[in-house]
Design a protein around this motif. Structure first.
Motif, PDB file in Angstrom:
ATOM      1  N   THR A 182      13.146 -11.153  30.632  1.00 14.94           N
ATOM      2  CA  THR A 182      14.170 -10.673  29.692  1.00 14.94           C
ATOM      3  C   THR A 182      14.068  -9.175  29.477  1.00 14.94           C
ATOM      4  O   THR A 182      15.074  -8.486  29.372  1.00 14.94           O
ATOM      5  N   HIS A 183      12.828  -8.702  29.386  1.00 17.50           N
ATOM      6  CA  HIS A 183      12.636  -7.277  29.115  1.00 17.50           C
ATOM      7  C   HIS A 183      13.241  -6.417  30.212  1.00 17.50           C
ATOM      8  O   HIS A 183      13.832  -5.380  29.958  1.00 17.50           O
ATOM      9  N   MET A 184      13.067  -6.868  31.445  1.00 19.75           N
ATOM     10  CA  MET A 184      13.574  -6.046  32.522  1.00 19.75           C
ATOM     11  C   MET A 184      15.096  -6.151  32.651  1.00 19.75           C
ATOM     12  O   MET A 184      15.788  -5.139  32.696  1.00 19.75           O
TER      13      MET A 184
ATOM     14  N   HIS B 158      17.416  -6.995  30.657  1.00 17.51           N
ATOM     15  CA  HIS B 158      18.228  -6.424  29.584  1.00 17.51           C
ATOM     16  C   HIS B 158      18.382  -4.911  29.739  1.00 17.51           C
ATOM     17  O   HIS B 158      19.402  -4.333  29.357  1.00 17.51           O
ATOM     18  N   GLN B 159      17.360  -4.290  30.314  1.00 14.33           N
ATOM     19  CA  GLN B 159      17.422  -2.827  30.470  1.00 14.33           C
ATOM     20  C   GLN B 159      18.375  -2.391  31.570  1.00 14.33           C
ATOM     21  O   GLN B 159      18.714  -1.217  31.659  1.00 14.33           O
TER      22      GLN B 159
ATOM     23  N   GLN C 233      21.436  -2.355  32.168  1.00 14.08           N
ATOM     24  CA  GLN C 233      22.832  -2.295  31.730  1.00 14.08           C
ATOM     25  C   GLN C 233      22.980  -1.089  30.791  1.00 14.08           C
ATOM     26  O   GLN C 233      21.994  -0.557  30.291  1.00 14.08           O
TER      27      GLN C 233
END
Lengths: 297, 669
Positions: free
Chosen positions: B95-97, B99-100, B102
């Motif tokens: 998720t951390h990656m 989400h970034q 965009q």
């Protein structure tokens, strides 16, 4: 890094010189309003900031600053005397501002006001008597770009949680980030802001420790002393194995968040898990002690 | 089986692991093959597969089992040419990656390329690792010597300077990932990395197939776990790759229910089930409840094997981790044996015995007398409680208590039916009216409501399986907590005498596990806190329905939505989230509701929460909710919710002051 800490019953006893610029968050309760009044008097300029985790952008006095543009955006703070009002700021806001103040070689102070009490959930069920209405929605563990080192499954994550009252945030962190329970530990704020408050944190987190089978011994660090929390983080950091990376999840009292932010700014190879809760208005009542932390990087 | 028991002690912690992360990647000795595995026929079809199910149903375990770390585990004795025809590569969405990838001031097409690049890098890295796994395994035709001579550098051929040996190429991909991670810290500083397109995976795989004949028929199956965490444009890209999967690269997905943000692809077409992929629901067992029960028993026995003698039964754990073991696992004798073992570990009582334990407890029997006398007094009947007590079968007395509250039946009529029952004649208790079948569970729960003690209804292995509803994590947690309850806390290893587990241990564990899983709802994504409030409210309402002394509509524990105005968008979102996280199960009703609306859904509260709310775990009767009611349950103020409860209390004519939960209800008793 040097950290000088003052703790007083009211603002009149704090030793400081006026600041050029103060950064504040949006006040939600008595503490925020009191802090902002103090800052209005003692700062040349006050700037309100708000971080948007979805957009990954910081609103600075109503102007949108993309997270990747902050280095250029904040050039106006170079070598200024800066106050960061942490009571009203989220952890993410504090972290981003702190990074800029370090980068631009500022004189930095951080203000934090302890609450006299927290709002409890209005519920017909007595069972929730230790539940506190601190956040009403949690967007989730969205990253703060620049503060995650790596994403590979090959690394071993050592995770440290700064524990607070809302134990579900730790539970959610473990589930959402697939954190192996055998390699993480909690830091409890002991002594707490007020005698007996540590029981709220213990009582609410004991189930998480048990259900998630967290086997590591917990750490204890004074709830209002970022220095002692910083020391624990450093101790853990130095003990990492070669294939390990440190992740910190500041999900408790703000001084723990301050320690985390300082540690992240000082150590670029450390990562953060943060869930960006939308804090409940009037989450706390009245003001207890005042804390002013002066920082020299 | 003989009844001879030699070893009877196990460590409670044998059942403590319940998350895939705790098992690592090589699951060759840890993964009990689920019945669904048989349906995954890789030999006949390369069609993409989509695995769905709630948290804890085994999606990640299955995907990791299918991946190269397990398929080519060093611990496997034989790896054949057939085995290397399907090579699994696992990638869990971070998720951390994602989400970034965009916004941040970059154009959408840059992010699309960046996303494609990082998935390509992870996939290529996994291809390299899979070859290492094969070389390190017992597969004889491809070892370290073959790796050393392998020239799989496809990048040089297209002008990219990269090493040619497998080991160096693996490091190269790692360094490209690090380069990408560094860029991601600030995408406006420095220049973006050179993005690799998805076709690089094909180039690498084709090069490999050409270089070494062993792989000429190999399919590389890329398993993407936690697909629901991808943002919309990323789902579109992955959907495209799923739609256009073909040999030698096929994409498969694992996700929660209702997890597609979009079924669009980057082209004009959309992803369609059956045509483009096949869904495998991990909570839907081929043989329904029985299938889950057998599988759950197998998992338990597998975890306990080696520590205990299963009453003389010669349990062979190897058939559970070997795909060739399914035939043996299907035999009636085998199934009957393992179910007999687990049912003796987690014993249950018949309905009659559940009722009759009341006679052994002076407080409970006193309560029964008192409640019968109270209603007879209200009815101004000359009969007494003693007339309705039938010690041989207290089901009759409990059900009579409910019947006496109804205005439609006179006490004398009930007594007449009791007399017939006592004489062994057909009566309304056991004839087609079947008061026992229709009323016992409701009456039993009503009798135990408000008592500060656990209810024995939620006990026995079959009941545990019913409450788990296909979720292995829920089942193992119920069993683990039972072990903890039954264990000797004076020993560091928490030793359990396995054949001495009581109904009371299980009842306590069921309440405790139910409380744990209820609290877990707060962690269910962005709306976790709201879902938790919803379940608290819905469960309390069902609990109220169970407290109706008449029990004329017993066991109301699911709902449907009546036609009318459209509900709020917030309720739509939350209903969808509740299904996604398996807080509710949606059943398309087969019963016709109306001519205008022939199909409708029923929403069943996950039965794992039933012990907490002291409601039935069986899907029996439903409540019809208006959309306003649903809005109130999801997001109404506390005052609105209390008003809703009052209106139901009035509708059901519930006069007594019902205590919802007391101070100790939530504790881990």
């Amino acid at each position: 890094m040097n950290l000088n800490m003052q703790e007083e019953e009211d603002s009149s006893k704090l030793l400081f010189e006026k600041w050029d610029i103060s950064f504040v968050g949006i006040p939600l309760d008595d503490r925020g309003n009191v802090a902002n009044s103090f800052i209005e008097i003692n700062s040349e300029k006050v700037i309100e900031v708000k971080y948007d985790a979805y957009e990954m952008a910081l609103m600075v006095d109503g102007k949108l600053a993309l997270i990747d543009d902050l280095d250029e955006f904040f050039s106006f703070i170079e070598k200024k005397r800066i106050l960061i009002e942490s009571t009203t700021m989220s952890f993410a806001e504090m972290l981003l501002i702190l990074k800029q103040t370090k980068q631009y070689d500022c004189d930095i102070s951080i203000l934090y006001l302890e609450p006299k009490s927290y709002s409890q959930i209005r519920t017909p069920l007595i069972i929730h008597r230790r539940e506190f209405e601190l956040s009403h929605e949690t967007p989730g563990f969205f990253p703060i770009p620049g503060f995650i080192k790596s994403y590979s499954d090959d690394i071993v994550k050592r995770t440290i949680f700064i524990a607070g009252y809302e134990s579900e945030r730790i539970d959610r962190a473990i589930e959402a980030n697939s954190i192996p329970s055998n390699n993480c530990a909690l830091i409890f704020g002991v002594p707490a802001f007020q005698a007996g408050w540590e029981m709220n944190s213990f009582a609410n987190n004991i189930a998480v420790i048990k259900e998630q089978r967290l086997i590591s011994e917990p750490y204890f660090s004074s709830a209002n002393n970022p220095g002692s929390t910083y020391d624990i983080l450093e101790e853990v950091y130095k003990s990492l194995d070669q294939d390990e990376e440190l992740f910190i999840a500041p999900l408790g009292p703000k001084p723990g968040g301050i320690a985390t932010a300082l540690f992240l700014v000082e150590n670029e190879d450390v990562s953060v898990f943060y869930d960006h809760p939308n804090k409940t208005p009037t989450r706390s009542k009245e003001v207890n002690k005042w804390h002013l932390y002066d920082i020299k990087f | 089986m003989t009844g001879k028991t030699q070893i009877n002690k196990v460590r409670a912690n044998s059942l403590s692991q319940n998350r895939a992360e705790e098992f690592g990647y090589d699951l060759s000795k840890d993964f009990v093959l689920p019945p669904i595995y048989e349906a995954l026929d890789f030999k006949k079809s390369i069609k993409p597969k989509i695995f769905i199910g709630g948290r804890g149903c085994g999606k990640t375990m299955l995907l990791r089992y299918l991946s190269h770390q397990t398929s080519f585990s060093k611990s496997k004795k034989n790896i054949s040419v057939e085995d290397i025809k399907n090579i699994g590569l696992y990638w869990k969405v971070d998720t951390h990656m994602v989400h970034q990838l965009q916004k941040r001031g970059l154009e959408d097409d840059i992010w699309q390329s960046a996303f494609e690049h990082i998935v390509t890098l992870f996939s290529c890295l996994e291809v390299c690792k899979s070859l290492e796994s094969i070389a390190n395994s017992k597969f004889e035709s491809f070892g370290k010597d073959e790796i050393d001579v392998l020239d799989i550098n496809f990048l040089n051929e297209i002008g990219i300077d990269a090493p040619k040996s497998l080991y160096q190429l693996k490091d190269y991909f790692k360094s490209k990932i690090s380069e990408f991670e560094l860029w991601l810290r600030n995408v406006r500083k420095g220049s973006a990395p050179q993005f690799f397109p998805r076709s690089f995976i094909s180039l690498l795989v084709n090069k490999l197939r050409n270089e070494n004949g062993q792989f000429k028929n190999s399919i590389f199956n890329i398993y993407i776990d936690e697909y629901e965490n991808l943002v919309e444009y990323q789902q579109e890209i992955i959907n495209t790759w799923v739609k256009h999967s073909e040999s030698p690269i096929v994409f498969h997905l694992a996700m929660k229910r209702n997890a597609f943000r979009t079924k669009k692809t980057v082209g004009s077409e959309s992803l369609t089930e059956l045509h483009d992929y096949r869904v495998h629901d991990l909570e839907d067992y081929p043989e329904g409840k029985k299938g889950f029960m057998v599988f759950a028993a197998e998992i338990l026995l597998y975890r306990l094997q080696g520590q205990v003698n299963f009453k003389g039964y010669d349990f062979n754990p190897n058939i559970l981790i070997d795909p060739t073991g399914f035939d043996e696992r299907k035999s009636k004798v085998y199934r009957s044996n393992i179910l007999e073992i687990v049912e003796s570990i987690f014993p249950s009582l018949s309905k009659k015995d559940l009722a009759n334990i009341i006679a052994d407890d002076k407080n409970l029997i006193h309560r029964l007398f008192e409640k019968l006398n109270q209603i007879l007094k209200i009815k101004k009947s000359s009969l007494t409680a003693r007339d309705f007590i039938f010690y041989d079968d207290l089901r009759i007395s409990l059900i009579s208590l409910s019947l006496l509250h109804r205005d439609t039946i006179k006490p004398e009529v009930i007594l007449g039916e009791i007399q017939k029952f006592k004489l062994g004649k057909p009566s309304n208790f056991n004839n087609s009216t079947d008061w026992i079948q229709n009323n016992f569970v409701g009456s039993y729960l009503y009798f135990y409501s408000g008592l500060n003690r656990v209810c024995p209804l939620y006990t026995g292995f079959r009941t545990f399986c019913e409450m788990s509803n296909g979720n292995i994590r829920h089942l193992t947690e119920l069993c683990y907590k039972t072990f903890l309850r039954a264990s000797d806390s004076n020993t560091a290893d928490m030793i359990v005498e396995i054949w001495k587990i009581t109904v009371d241990h299980q009842a306590q564990a069921a309440k405790q596990a139910s409380t744990t899983f209820l609290n877990e709802i707060k962690t269910f994504g962005r709306y976790g806190n709201q879902l938790h409030t919803f379940v608290q409210r819905l469960g309390t309402l069902f609990s109220l329905a169970h407290k109706n002394p008449r029990q004329s509509e017993p066991e109301q524990n699911h709902f449907s939505i009546v036609e009318g105005a459209k509900g709020s968008k917030n309720s739509d979102t939350l209903l969808n989230e509740a299904i996604k996280w398996s807080v509710l199960f949606e059943n398309k009703s087969t019963k016709k509701k109306s001519d205008h609306n022939p199909d409708y859904s029923e929403y069943v509260l996950n039965p794992i929460y039933s012990p907490y709310f002291h409601i039935s775990y069986r899907k029996k009767r439903k409540l019809d909710f208006s959309l306003d009611t649903l809005d109130t349950l999801f997001s109404g103020s506390l005052d609105e919710y209390e008003s809703l409860l009052r209106s139901y209390r009035s509708k059901w004519d519930l006069n007594e002051n019902i205590k919802e939960h007391n101070l100790f209800s939530d504790l881990n008793i």
